[in-house]
Motif scaffolding. Sequence first.
Motif, PDB file in Angstrom:
ATOM      1  N   UNK A  39       0.830  -1.202   0.000  1.00  0.00           N
ATOM      2  CA  UNK A  39       0.000   0.000   0.000  1.00  0.00           C
ATOM      3  C   UNK A  39       0.868   1.257   0.000  1.00  0.00           C
ATOM      4  N   UNK A  40       1.970   1.248   0.744  1.00  0.00           N
ATOM      5  CA  UNK A  40       2.880   2.401   0.751  1.00  0.00           C
ATOM      6  C   UNK A  40       3.518   2.582  -0.622  1.00  0.00           C
ATOM      7  N   UNK A  41       3.972   1.495  -1.226  1.00  0.00           N
ATOM      8  CA  UNK A  41       4.571   1.572  -2.565  1.00  0.00           C
ATOM      9  C   UNK A  41       3.551   2.092  -3.562  1.00  0.00           C
ATOM     10  N   UNK A  42       2.317   1.598  -3.475  1.00  0.00           N
ATOM     11  CA  UNK A  42       1.261   2.073  -4.367  1.00  0.00           C
ATOM     12  C   UNK A  42       1.016   3.566  -4.183  1.00  0.00           C
ATOM     13  N   UNK A  43       0.991   4.021  -2.944  1.00  0.00           N
ATOM     14  CA  UNK A  43       0.742   5.441  -2.678  1.00  0.00           C
ATOM     15  C   UNK A  43       1.862   6.319  -3.242  1.00  0.00           C
ATOM     16  N   UNK A  92       1.371   8.822  -6.349  1.00  0.00           N
ATOM     17  CA  UNK A  92       1.600  10.250  -6.116  1.00  0.00           C
ATOM     18  C   UNK A  92       2.574  10.820  -7.150  1.00  0.00           C
ATOM     19  N   UNK A  93       3.645  10.094  -7.440  1.00  0.00           N
ATOM     20  CA  UNK A  93       4.615  10.581  -8.421  1.00  0.00           C
ATOM     21  C   UNK A  93       3.978  10.711  -9.801  1.00  0.00           C
ATOM     22  N   UNK A 119      -1.791  14.778  -3.288  1.00  0.00           N
ATOM     23  CA  UNK A 119      -1.559  15.184  -1.893  1.00  0.00           C
ATOM     24  C   UNK A 119      -2.179  14.164  -0.940  1.00  0.00           C
ATOM     25  N   UNK A 120      -3.404  13.726  -1.252  1.00  0.00           N
ATOM     26  CA  UNK A 120      -4.035  12.731  -0.396  1.00  0.00           C
ATOM     27  C   UNK A 120      -3.381  11.360  -0.543  1.00  0.00           C
ATOM     28  N   UNK A 121      -2.765  11.095  -1.671  1.00  0.00           N
ATOM     29  CA  UNK A 121      -2.013   9.856  -1.841  1.00  0.00           C
ATOM     30  C   UNK A 121      -0.777   9.863  -0.941  1.00  0.00           C
TER      31      UNK A 121
END
Length: 149
Positions: free
Chosen positions: A80-84, A88-89, A119-121
């Motif tokens: 989930x962190x990698x996806x976010x 975002x990028x 930003x929310x990502x």
Amino acid sequence: MQTLKPKPKSRPFCCSVKGHVKLLRLALAVTSMTFFILAQAPEPYIVVTGFEVTSTFFFILLYILRLDRLIRCLFWPLLDIINSVVAAVFMIVVSVLALIPETTIYTVLGGVFGLAASVFSIADGALIYRKLLLNPGGPYQKTDAHDKL
């Protein structure tokens, strides 16, 4: 004799802060994609926002159905962190590229909503990282064996 305490009932995903941030991220990405479609923007804009919508929707579905607790062979918070971060990028790049030429008002609105979604990502990734940092292995259950040491 050890008494068993009932496990505290956890809040549903949609009522948690993480759920609200992820749902808001999904709504902003859908809005951005809708504006890009209405503006007939270049295809990469629509594809990247579509990727964001699809991946966010599947993570929401995963957490609502509690599949993260059922499928334990993957470390879901890290995914989930990698996806976010990746989302975002990509959303920042697409949104800035959409804002530079200012072709139509819909393209500009899609870029603005895309920046808000990014930003929310980032906020979503930070929330998951904070939870992972404070509670890396899950809930800690104190037993009598720890008191004897």
